[in-house]
Design a protein around this motif. Structure first.
Motif, PDB file in Angstrom:
ATOM      1  N   ILE A  54      43.972 -11.698  37.042  1.00 23.75           N
ATOM      2  CA  ILE A  54      43.544 -11.311  38.380  1.00 23.75           C
ATOM      3  C   ILE A  54      44.385 -10.089  38.750  1.00 23.75           C
ATOM      4  CG2 ILE A  54      43.493 -11.969  40.810  1.00 23.75           C
ATOM      5  CD1 ILE A  54      43.026 -14.874  39.910  1.00 23.75           C
ATOM      6  N   PRO A  55      43.749  -8.985  39.143  1.00 21.32           N
ATOM      7  CA  PRO A  55      44.509  -7.767  39.449  1.00 21.32           C
ATOM      8  C   PRO A  55      45.595  -8.012  40.499  1.00 21.32           C
ATOM      9  CG  PRO A  55      42.159  -7.298  39.386  1.00 21.32           C
ATOM     10  CD  PRO A  55      42.310  -8.798  39.315  1.00 21.32           C
ATOM     11  N   GLY A  56      46.792  -7.555  40.173  1.00 18.39           N
ATOM     12  CA  GLY A  56      47.912  -7.663  41.097  1.00 18.39           C
ATOM     13  C   GLY A  56      48.624  -8.998  41.105  1.00 18.39           C
ATOM     14  N   ALA A  57      48.144  -9.944  40.310  1.00 22.88           N
ATOM     15  CA  ALA A  57      48.795 -11.261  40.281  1.00 22.88           C
ATOM     16  C   ALA A  57      50.186 -11.156  39.670  1.00 22.88           C
ATOM     17  CB  ALA A  57      47.949 -12.264  39.508  1.00 22.88           C
ATOM     18  N   TRP A 121      37.625 -18.659  39.000  1.00 19.96           N
ATOM     19  CA  TRP A 121      37.687 -17.291  39.518  1.00 19.96           C
ATOM     20  C   TRP A 121      36.719 -16.377  38.757  1.00 19.96           C
ATOM     21  CZ3 TRP A 121      40.054 -14.499  43.344  1.00 19.96           C
ATOM     22  CH2 TRP A 121      40.132 -13.119  43.171  1.00 19.96           C
ATOM     23  N   ALA A 122      36.790 -16.405  37.443  1.00 17.05           N
ATOM     24  CA  ALA A 122      35.946 -15.545  36.623  1.00 17.05           C
ATOM     25  C   ALA A 122      34.468 -15.916  36.792  1.00 17.05           C
ATOM     26  CB  ALA A 122      36.372 -15.635  35.158  1.00 17.05           C
ATOM     27  N   THR A 123      34.162 -17.201  36.836  1.00 17.41           N
ATOM     28  CA  THR A 123      32.780 -17.659  37.017  1.00 17.41           C
ATOM     29  C   THR A 123      32.223 -17.198  38.360  1.00 17.41           C
ATOM     30  OG1 THR A 123      33.136 -19.568  35.576  1.00 17.41           O
ATOM     31  CG2 THR A 123      31.297 -19.714  37.130  1.00 17.41           C
ATOM     32  N   ALA A 124      33.086 -17.154  39.376  1.00 18.14           N
ATOM     33  CA  ALA A 124      32.662 -16.734  40.720  1.00 18.14           C
ATOM     34  C   ALA A 124      32.569 -15.212  40.845  1.00 18.14           C
ATOM     35  CB  ALA A 124      33.624 -17.295  41.765  1.00 18.14           C
ATOM     36  N   GLY A 125      32.836 -14.503  39.768  1.00 17.67           N
ATOM     37  CA  GLY A 125      32.733 -13.044  39.801  1.00 17.67           C
ATOM     38  C   GLY A 125      33.961 -12.354  40.349  1.00 17.67           C
ATOM     39  N   GLY A 126      35.097 -13.056  40.357  1.00 16.07           N
ATOM     40  CA  GLY A 126      36.344 -12.430  40.796  1.00 16.07           C
ATOM     41  C   GLY A 126      36.746 -11.315  39.847  1.00 16.07           C
ATOM     42  N   ALA A 127      37.446 -10.330  40.375  1.00 15.90           N
ATOM     43  CA  ALA A 127      37.891  -9.196  39.559  1.00 15.90           C
ATOM     44  C   ALA A 127      38.827  -9.681  38.453  1.00 15.90           C
ATOM     45  CB  ALA A 127      38.602  -8.176  40.437  1.00 15.90           C
ATOM     46  N   VAL A 128      38.633  -9.131  37.269  1.00 10.96           N
ATOM     47  CA  VAL A 128      39.469  -9.458  36.114  1.00 10.96           C
ATOM     48  C   VAL A 128      39.849  -8.163  35.425  1.00 10.96           C
ATOM     49  CG1 VAL A 128      39.541 -10.593  33.856  1.00 10.96           C
ATOM     50  CG2 VAL A 128      38.352 -11.701  35.769  1.00 10.96           C
ATOM     51  N   GLU A 129      41.132  -8.007  35.158  1.00 14.99           N
ATOM     52  CA  GLU A 129      41.575  -6.847  34.387  1.00 14.99           C
ATOM     53  C   GLU A 129      42.062  -7.326  33.028  1.00 14.99           C
ATOM     54  OE1 GLU A 129      44.620  -4.891  36.664  1.00 14.99           O
ATOM     55  OE2 GLU A 129      46.078  -6.468  36.337  1.00 14.99           O
TER      56      GLU A 129
END
Length: 135
Positions: A54-57, A121-129
């Motif tokens: 997750i970006p910025g995590a 998160w990924a399934t819900a379309g959350g940003a992933v880097e």
């Protein structure tokens, strides 16, 4: 004679659920990047390299959590001394539930965990880097 445990993971997770607030991936997506929220990735580096982040995590391997939270520890990380709300997550939500419970028991007052973890998160379309792999 084999050891018998008296409290299994199901009991530990149920106890954590009584103490820890849970947020959905949709709720978490609204919090990402907002002031006052720190996303804490409890997965190990191999998981992060394989699945992305997750970006910025803030990456905090689960095995170091207590040491990084405690200001008296030589391993303390200042991020845990902030007034932020900490959004803990792991791959599927089990480690983050237990870690959030531990953090609350240590005195962090504003801790939630992401239901379903990084997978949700990924399934819900959350940003992933994607993370660079080390040689």
């Amino acid at each position: 004679m084999a050891h018998r445990i008296s409290r299994g993971i199901d009991v530990l997770l149920a106890e954590a659920a009584e103490l820890v607030s849970v947020i959905s991936a949709e709720e978490a997506k609204l919090l990402l990047g907002r002031d006052g929220y720190v996303f804490v990735d409890l997965r190990d580096v191999r998981e992060i390299q394989r699945e992305g982040a997750i970006p910025g995590a803030f990456s905090c391997p689960r095995g170091m959590l207590e040491f990084w939270i405690d200001p008296a520890s030589p391993y303390h990380k200042p991020v845990f001394a902030s007034d932020a709300t900490f959004v803990f997550f792991c791959a599927a939500g089990w480690r983050s539930a237990l870690a959030a419970r531990t953090a609350i028991e240590m005195g962090l007052e504003t801790v939630v965990h992401l239901e379903g973890g990084f997978a949700a998160w990924a399934t819900a379309g959350g940003a992933v880097e994607q993370m660079a792999r080390r040689a």
